[in-house]
Design a protein around this motif. Sequence first.
Motif, short mmCIF file in Angstrom:
data_model
loop_
_atom_site.label_atom_id
_atom_site.label_comp_id
_atom_site.label_asym_id
_atom_site.label_seq_id
_atom_site.Cartn_x
_atom_site.Cartn_y
_atom_site.Cartn_z
N SER A 140 0.84 -1.20 0.00
CA SER A 140 0.00 0.00 0.00
C SER A 140 0.87 1.25 0.00
O SER A 140 2.05 1.21 0.33
CB SER A 140 -0.92 0.02 1.22
N THR A 141 0.29 2.35 -0.40
CA THR A 141 0.99 3.64 -0.35
C THR A 141 0.13 4.65 0.41
O THR A 141 -1.09 4.71 0.21
CB THR A 141 1.27 4.19 -1.76
N GLU A 142 0.75 5.41 1.28
CA GLU A 142 0.04 6.41 2.06
C GLU A 142 0.78 7.73 2.00
O GLU A 142 2.01 7.76 1.84
CB GLU A 142 -0.08 5.98 3.53
N TRP A 143 0.05 8.83 2.16
CA TRP A 143 0.67 10.15 2.21
C TRP A 143 1.20 10.39 3.62
O TRP A 143 0.52 10.13 4.61
CB TRP A 143 -0.35 11.23 1.84
N ARG A 144 2.45 10.87 3.72
CA ARG A 144 3.12 11.04 4.99
C ARG A 144 3.88 12.37 4.95
O ARG A 144 4.26 12.86 3.90
CB ARG A 144 4.12 9.91 5.24
N TRP A 145 4.15 12.91 6.15
CA TRP A 145 4.97 14.11 6.26
C TRP A 145 6.43 13.76 6.45
O TRP A 145 6.76 12.83 7.18
CB TRP A 145 4.50 14.97 7.44
#
Length: 371
Positions: free
Chosen positions: A76-81
């Motif tokens: 999976s891919t997630e948006w992160r800071w």
Amino acid sequence: MDLDAASVMLLLSVIFSSSSPRQYEFVPRSVNCTEAQRYCRQNYRDLATVSKRGDLSDLLRITDRSFWIGLLKTLSTEWRWSLGDPTFYTNQNSLYRNWAQNQTNGSMDCAYMNQDGLWRVDNCTAQRFFICYNGTSKGFVPVLQTMSWRSAQSFCRDNHVDLTSVRNQNENQLIQQFMNTSGASSAWVGLFRDAWEWSDKSPSTFRNWASGEPNGPLENATVMVFSGQRRGQWEDWPCDSLFPFVCYEDQFTLIKQNLSWAEAMRYCRQNHVDLVSVTSEQMERRVKTVARNGSTPAVWMGLHHYCAMDMWLWLRGETVCYQNWVAGDGSGPRDCSRERRVGAMQTAGDQRWISLPPTRALNFICSNYED
């Protein structure tokens, strides 16, 4: 492949006071990443997680070899800071987003802000101005020099703190004003997405990839490089490669049992080291992160009022130099003939210290290591 008793005897443990809420321990036996993960989970908490730049220095102090850390590729891919320190975020504000329409459905993985304040995505190799976070009264720092997202990240980490996070609408508007004042039509911010996640499921978004990394479709685990130009940086490697590894243990443990102060002290001494002492602002930030997960309004610390001398002491004998009491609490003479008082940290709000009768039943925080 199991780590036998002889290998355990070779375990190089370096315990030290650090900026991290974790204690790192180096295991010199070279194994694949699956074996390393299994050993860490059986004997510690997990493979090493890295939350911020200061953790890199802690890791480099304990060995002279490259080693596995706990960052693994997922499906999976997630948006992160980019700014991955969890203490920087509160109340889920790391999840704030201000996307323009139809921006996150494509394959591009780095975010920038336009002059209208809305966020868009682009190829991470595109050249743009960028916004650093300074961590001081300056706050946000526009940099009118075009770089790729990764180069901008490195610049911000070397000269400030990191590429900026945007935690709420007020910060979004403030950054937008900085951009308009400086004449930047668009600028990178610290939001990115990838398929990598920490073995312990930590929310840390900190990454320190070397230039050109990660770069292999079959390379699904992470090695931290010890020497050369890439010292402290990360490379992706196939999990069946053989490297030594670093495990971690939590420095502090929240116990979600409701016990009196004396019962909590006894529990910590039997199962850990002692009730936690908070002797500096830096340490308090780490303890606050743990305390926020408490299920009671406050959590016990190892703080007690010593009636004979009318002073507050930590259980391990330190006098209370650093302190963060609720206004009017913890100071002034006390009538010990009426009721003894001990110290706790609030679990919500600004999490200041309060004095309570020791018979109150609260969660508590144990320390896992001697100072």
